[in-house]
Design a protein around this motif. Structure first.
Motif, PDB file in Angstrom:
ATOM      1  N   TRP A 127     -31.783  11.855  70.852  1.00 49.60           N
ATOM      2  CA  TRP A 127     -31.895  11.704  69.397  1.00 49.60           C
ATOM      3  C   TRP A 127     -32.004  13.070  68.732  1.00 49.60           C
ATOM      4  CZ3 TRP A 127     -35.916  13.563  66.400  1.00 49.60           C
ATOM      5  CH2 TRP A 127     -35.791  13.302  65.033  1.00 49.60           C
ATOM      6  N   HIS A 128     -32.816  13.937  69.291  1.00 47.71           N
ATOM      7  CA  HIS A 128     -33.008  15.268  68.714  1.00 47.71           C
ATOM      8  C   HIS A 128     -31.678  16.001  68.580  1.00 47.71           C
ATOM      9  CE1 HIS A 128     -34.168  19.493  68.390  1.00 47.71           C
ATOM     10  NE2 HIS A 128     -33.412  19.704  69.437  1.00 47.71           N
ATOM     11  N   LEU A 129     -30.868  15.992  69.631  1.00 50.56           N
ATOM     12  CA  LEU A 129     -29.597  16.699  69.598  1.00 50.56           C
ATOM     13  C   LEU A 129     -28.644  16.082  68.568  1.00 50.56           C
ATOM     14  CD1 LEU A 129     -29.135  17.206  73.442  1.00 50.56           C
ATOM     15  CD2 LEU A 129     -29.684  18.977  71.758  1.00 50.56           C
ATOM     16  N   ARG A 130     -28.618  14.756  68.524  1.00 47.99           N
ATOM     17  CA  ARG A 130     -27.749  14.071  67.571  1.00 47.99           C
ATOM     18  C   ARG A 130     -28.199  14.347  66.127  1.00 47.99           C
ATOM     19  NH1 ARG A 130     -27.955   9.907  70.052  1.00 47.99           N
ATOM     20  NH2 ARG A 130     -29.649   8.806  68.997  1.00 47.99           N
ATOM     21  N   HIS A 131     -29.506  14.282  65.899  1.00 54.37           N
ATOM     22  CA  HIS A 131     -30.066  14.513  64.572  1.00 54.37           C
ATOM     23  C   HIS A 131     -29.848  15.967  64.142  1.00 54.37           C
ATOM     24  CE1 HIS A 131     -33.406  15.295  61.685  1.00 54.37           C
ATOM     25  NE2 HIS A 131     -33.117  14.080  61.262  1.00 54.37           N
ATOM     26  N   ALA A 132     -30.075  16.913  65.056  1.00 54.38           N
ATOM     27  CA  ALA A 132     -29.879  18.324  64.720  1.00 54.38           C
ATOM     28  C   ALA A 132     -28.414  18.613  64.391  1.00 54.38           C
ATOM     29  CB  ALA A 132     -30.346  19.204  65.884  1.00 54.38           C
ATOM     30  N   ALA A 133     -27.492  18.007  65.136  1.00 52.35           N
ATOM     31  CA  ALA A 133     -26.071  18.192  64.859  1.00 52.35           C
ATOM     32  C   ALA A 133     -25.702  17.619  63.498  1.00 52.35           C
ATOM     33  CB  ALA A 133     -25.233  17.542  65.953  1.00 52.35           C
TER      34      ALA A 133
END
Length: 341
Positions: A127-133
């Motif tokens: 989730w973190h990677l998707r949200h940051a992107a």
């Protein structure tokens, strides 16, 4: 806690529409009910963080507490997972820092001990990677973005998970201790002169510190720097400065170990140690530490510690071999650049 918690599908903010699935807020997990966190969740989030830290006996607490739930707006930056009874059991929180070189998105998160080993940690990292992107695409298109996460060395599971997701360790923060006395007299350093710290060194040392630990987009505040050298626990008599070729090239700034004071013991602590990049490898840093340790011994300290902040993974081993410091706590900063898909 949270007995009156509404369902995950209930919107808690006029600014956040969670009535329909949004990839930016979707956590790929079926154990909990997930939704964005809001300011109404601050007390519940802090209670969860307290439980996690107490169970883990975490040394990461101070690093995470730099981001207080009450001081930083959760809206648009954090997600939480509740069980069917309304208990908040997991959270993820992205904190962007815009610098000259790009954007560094710091990842905080945690899972209640009762719900570990269910894959929630991996779901939160995804989730973190998707949200940051998504934040990058919406707010900083075309700018470099790095995802960053602190991990304790003893947290093998988190470090393995970060490695699997393409993160790499880039910085090490290590607390080390050793008994006093030093056991030998400090020796000279060819080509350098070591002198006790005085107030006239304060501002030149701030500039040197910036050169030793340069972070793109960050600048030191002179007022804050000077205050740090006037605090009660700072000891000018235990701090040393190195000169070479007519300029200041190194420093060891020391004081009383705050943690030891709480136990009724006065031990030394070297908070800042640095050598100009052009003068490294000449033994200046080691000599500065030897002078500081000798000064602490003269003041009656039974032991001394140092906080190491370095991009060199072997520096802690060097201090152990040369000056017999022992590692007590170790923290790593892991980083991954988010590439355009």
């Amino acid at each position: 806690m949270g007995a009156n918690r509404p369902s995950a599908a209930a919107a808690r903010s006029e600014d956040l529409d969670v009535s329909a699935p949004d990839p930016m807020w979707t956590v790929e997990d079926h154990h909990l009910q997930w939704r964005p966190l809001t300011r109404d969740d601050v007390s519940e989030l802090d209670a969860l963080r307290d439980q996690i830290e107490a169970f883990d006996d975490a040394v990461l607490t101070s690093a995470e507490r730099a981001f207080s739930s009450a001081d930083v707006d959760l809206e648009g930056a954090a997600v939480g997972g509740w069980d069917a009874y309304g208990n908040l059991l997991a959270f993820g929180w992205n904190l962007p820092e815009v610098r000259d070189d790009g954007v560094h998105v710091h990842m905080l998160g945690g899972v209640h001990p009762s719900h570990r080993h269910l894959g929630l940690g991996g779901a939160l990292v995804s989730w973190h990677l998707r949200h940051a992107a998504a934040l990058r695409d919406r707010s900083w298109p075309g700018r470099p973005v790095w995802s960053e996460c602190h991990a304790e060395e003893r947290n093998v599971a988190l470090r393995r998970l970060l490695a699997e997701e393409g993160f790499q360790p880039v910085r090490w923060f290590v607390d080390m201790y050793r008994p006093l006395p030093l056991g030998h007299d400090p020796g000279p350093v060819p080509g350098a002169e070591l002198v006790p710290f005085s107030a006239e060194h304060a501002l030149p040392l701030m500039q040197l510190h910036a050169e030793c630990f340069a972070v793109p987009g960050r600048s030191l505040d002179s007022e804050r720097w000077l205050r740090s050298l006037e605090r009660e626990h700072f000891r000018p008599a235990w701090s040393w400065v190195a000169f070479a070729e007519g300029r200041i090239v190194g420093y060891a700034l020391s004081g009383v170990d705050d943690a030891a004071v709480l136990d009724g013991v006065t031990e030394g602590w070297t908070d800042r140690l640095g050598v100009h990049p052009d003068y490294r490898g000449r033994g200046i840093g080691t000599a500065l530490l030897e002078r500081s340790l000798a000064s602490m011994t003269d003041a009656g300290c039974p032991g001394a510690g140092i906080g190491v902040d370095t991009s060199e993974p072997g520096f802690a081993d060097y201090l152990h071999q040369r000056l017999h410091y022992e590692v007590r706590d170790s923290l790593e900063l892991w980083s991954r650049e988010l590439k355009d898909q």
